[in-house]
Scaffold this active site. Structure first.
Site, mmCIF file in Angstrom:
data_model
loop_
_atom_site.group_PDB
_atom_site.id
_atom_site.type_symbol
_atom_site.label_atom_id
_atom_site.label_comp_id
_atom_site.label_asym_id
_atom_site.label_seq_id
_atom_site.Cartn_x
_atom_site.Cartn_y
_atom_site.Cartn_z
ATOM 1 N N GLY A 70 1.041 -1.684 -0.288
ATOM 2 C CA GLY A 70 -0.034 0.120 -0.179
ATOM 3 C C GLY A 70 0.738 1.385 0.071
ATOM 4 N N ARG A 108 7.573 1.844 1.310
ATOM 5 C CA ARG A 108 7.968 0.524 1.295
ATOM 6 C C ARG A 108 8.152 -0.039 0.020
ATOM 7 N NH1 ARG A 108 2.900 -3.123 2.877
ATOM 8 N NH2 ARG A 108 3.086 -1.100 4.972
ATOM 9 N N ARG A 126 1.238 11.017 -8.913
ATOM 10 C CA ARG A 126 1.052 11.065 -7.659
ATOM 11 C C ARG A 126 1.872 10.852 -5.851
ATOM 12 N NH1 ARG A 126 -5.204 11.566 -7.188
ATOM 13 N NH2 ARG A 126 -5.454 12.347 -9.393
ATOM 14 N N ARG A 131 -0.156 -8.621 -3.754
ATOM 15 C CA ARG A 131 0.359 -7.631 -2.164
ATOM 16 C C ARG A 131 0.791 -8.145 -1.137
ATOM 17 N NH1 ARG A 131 -1.817 -3.185 0.836
ATOM 18 N NH2 ARG A 131 -2.956 -4.682 2.588
ATOM 19 N N ILE A 132 1.546 -7.585 -0.822
ATOM 20 C CA ILE A 132 2.556 -7.072 0.844
ATOM 21 C C ILE A 132 1.682 -5.824 1.469
ATOM 22 C CG2 ILE A 132 4.066 -8.825 -0.253
ATOM 23 C CD1 ILE A 132 5.444 -5.928 -0.919
ATOM 24 N N SER A 138 0.109 -4.622 5.891
ATOM 25 C CA SER A 138 0.033 -4.718 6.971
ATOM 26 C C SER A 138 -1.451 -5.192 7.640
ATOM 27 C CB SER A 138 0.519 -3.375 7.753
ATOM 28 O OG SER A 138 -0.600 -2.085 6.937
ATOM 29 N N MET A 169 -7.416 -3.657 3.618
ATOM 30 C CA MET A 169 -8.436 -2.368 2.741
ATOM 31 C C MET A 169 -8.469 -2.738 1.845
ATOM 32 S SD MET A 169 -8.136 0.783 5.402
ATOM 33 C CE MET A 169 -9.436 1.433 4.444
ATOM 34 N N GLU A 170 -7.248 -3.631 0.835
ATOM 35 C CA GLU A 170 -7.432 -3.728 -0.165
ATOM 36 C C GLU A 170 -7.329 -5.402 -1.154
ATOM 37 O OE1 GLU A 170 -4.722 -2.768 1.186
ATOM 38 O OE2 GLU A 170 -5.157 -0.530 0.868
ATOM 39 N N SER A 222 0.652 -5.371 12.004
ATOM 40 C CA SER A 222 0.862 -4.830 12.509
ATOM 41 C C SER A 222 0.480 -4.449 13.538
ATOM 42 C CB SER A 222 0.927 -3.485 11.310
ATOM 43 O OG SER A 222 -0.305 -3.023 11.140
ATOM 44 N N ASP A 223 -0.588 -4.173 13.800
ATOM 45 C CA ASP A 223 -1.544 -3.958 15.383
ATOM 46 C C ASP A 223 -2.660 -5.472 15.465
ATOM 47 O OD1 ASP A 223 -2.725 -2.272 12.914
ATOM 48 O OD2 ASP A 223 -4.511 -3.342 14.129
ATOM 49 N N ARG A 261 7.100 -0.884 10.104
ATOM 50 C CA ARG A 261 5.582 -0.831 8.527
ATOM 51 C C ARG A 261 6.523 -0.101 7.077
ATOM 52 N NH1 ARG A 261 0.562 2.006 11.826
ATOM 53 N NH2 ARG A 261 1.509 1.610 13.217
HETATM 54 O O1 LIG Z 1 0.050 -1.264 4.765
HETATM 55 P P1 LIG Z 1 -0.795 -1.388 3.381
HETATM 56 O O2 LIG Z 1 -0.498 -2.370 2.279
HETATM 57 O O3 LIG Z 1 -1.171 -0.142 3.890
HETATM 58 O O4 LIG Z 1 -2.190 -2.239 4.129
HETATM 59 C C1 LIG Z 1 -3.023 -2.002 5.064
HETATM 60 O O5 LIG Z 1 -2.369 -0.261 6.368
HETATM 61 C C2 LIG Z 1 -3.576 1.088 5.798
HETATM 62 C C3 LIG Z 1 -4.247 1.496 6.670
HETATM 63 O O6 LIG Z 1 -3.258 1.632 7.825
HETATM 64 C C4 LIG Z 1 -4.556 0.237 4.716
HETATM 65 O O7 LIG Z 1 -4.055 -0.142 3.455
HETATM 66 C C5 LIG Z 1 -4.274 -1.666 5.185
HETATM 67 O O8 LIG Z 1 -5.265 -2.624 4.405
HETATM 68 O O1 LIG Z 2 -6.918 -1.766 7.895
HETATM 69 C C1 LIG Z 2 -5.778 -2.173 8.613
HETATM 70 C C2 LIG Z 2 -4.474 -2.379 8.532
HETATM 71 C C3 LIG Z 2 -3.780 -2.056 9.801
HETATM 72 N N1 LIG Z 2 -4.357 -1.920 10.795
HETATM 73 C C4 LIG Z 2 -5.613 -2.232 10.711
HETATM 74 O O2 LIG Z 2 -6.302 -2.073 11.812
HETATM 75 N N2 LIG Z 2 -6.722 -2.022 9.839
#
Ligand SMILES: O=P(O)(O)O[C@H]1O[C@H](CO)[C@@H](O)[C@H]1O
Ligand SMILES: O=c1cc[nH]c(=O)[nH]1
Length: 239
Positions: free
Chosen positions: A27, A31, A50, A94-95, A97, A187-188, A210-211, A224
């Site tokens: 994302g 990265r 962009r 896709r890689i 978090s 989210m993707e 990541s969390d 991250r």
């Molecule tokens: O680390 P990326 O790839 O961006 O992925 C996660 O992190 C973002 C949210 O912080 C959202 O894009 C979610 O899908």
């Molecule tokens: O979409 C995401 C990405 C990282 N952490 C979240 O809680 N939601």
């Protein structure tokens, strides 16, 4: 002729630099820069429209690209559609978090997203006469699991929630998805897997935690960007 000679879109302008058939898609564009600078030989910048940095280089002698996608379903939808349908990309990895939703999943754990539950309406435009399962390419999934096993990297394989909402007003949502066995939220994956299915190409989402959505533990922004290297290695070995 190179696959993108004279081609450009409103969002990707490679200026004649080739985009490889296999692309890694974090994302975060920084990265993508980190991967190019630390893992790819002979890397060349192919996009900065962009600020969505994209690079093509070589990994163990094989051509591979890496590019940021931005956050969320629509951003991934735009970039993956153009990469597939204009630039001929065939394998999209896709890689990302994610936020873990199960107690046994810990910070830095790796998840292979077999399928995605979603609250997104992205599939609506396909006008299908029913629901469509949002799933990974089995070929990429199986290979990624094998690579992880060979490296002795523990991975969780299962379903994730691909959400259009990061800050959710419904505080009961996580608990409901967790009860359905969802491993984590990101989210993707919805638009990535649906665009890949529509075009008959392969896609896989690999995530690093990541969390934690239950314990609320967190990694830092810098981590991250740069420290999720195990998932990067798995993705690169898929090339
Ligand atoms: O680390 P990326 O790839 O961006 O992925 C996660 O992190 C973002 C949210 O912080 C959202 O894009 C979610 O899908
Ligand atoms: O979409 C995401 C990405 C990282 N952490 C979240 O809680 N939601």
């Amino acid at each position: 002729m190179k696959n993108n000679e004279l081609k450009e879109t409103p969002h990707i302008k490679p200026n004649g630099v080739e985009i490889a058939e296999t692309i890694l898609l974090p994302g975060d564009p920084l990265r993508a820069k980190f991967i190019a600078e630390n893992f790819l030989e002979k890397h060349v910048l192919f996009n900065e429209v962009r600020g969505m940095l994209g690079y093509t280089g070589e990994y163990k002698g094989k051509k591979v690209s890496v590019m940021g996608t931005g956050m969320g379903t629509p951003s991934m939808a735009i970039y993956s559609w153009e990469l597939i349908n204009v630039f001929g990309v065939k394998n999209l990895i896709r890689i990302g978090s994610c936020g873990a939703m199960q107690n046994e999943i810990k910070l830095y754990d790796i998840i292979l997203a077999m399928g995605a539950a979603t609250n997104s309406n992205y599939a609506h435009q396909l006008n299908l006469p029913g629901q469509f399962p949002i799933t990974a390419s089995y070929e990429l999934l199986e290979k990624a699991k094998k690579i992880a096993d060979e490296k002795n990297y523990k991975v969780h394989v299962g379903n994730v929630l691909s959400s259009d909402v990061f800050y959710n007003a419904d505080e009961t949502a996580t608990e409901k998805w967790a009860k359905m066995g969802i491993l984590a939220e990101e989210m993707e994956t919805t638009s990535l897997y649906l665009n890949a299915a529509s075009a008959g190409v392969k896609a896989l989402t690999i995530l690093t935690v990541s969390d934690h959505m239950i314990t609320h533990e967190q990694t830092t922004q810098e981590e991250r960007q740069t420290s999720f290297t195990k998932m990067m290695e798995i993705a690169l070995d898929l090339v």
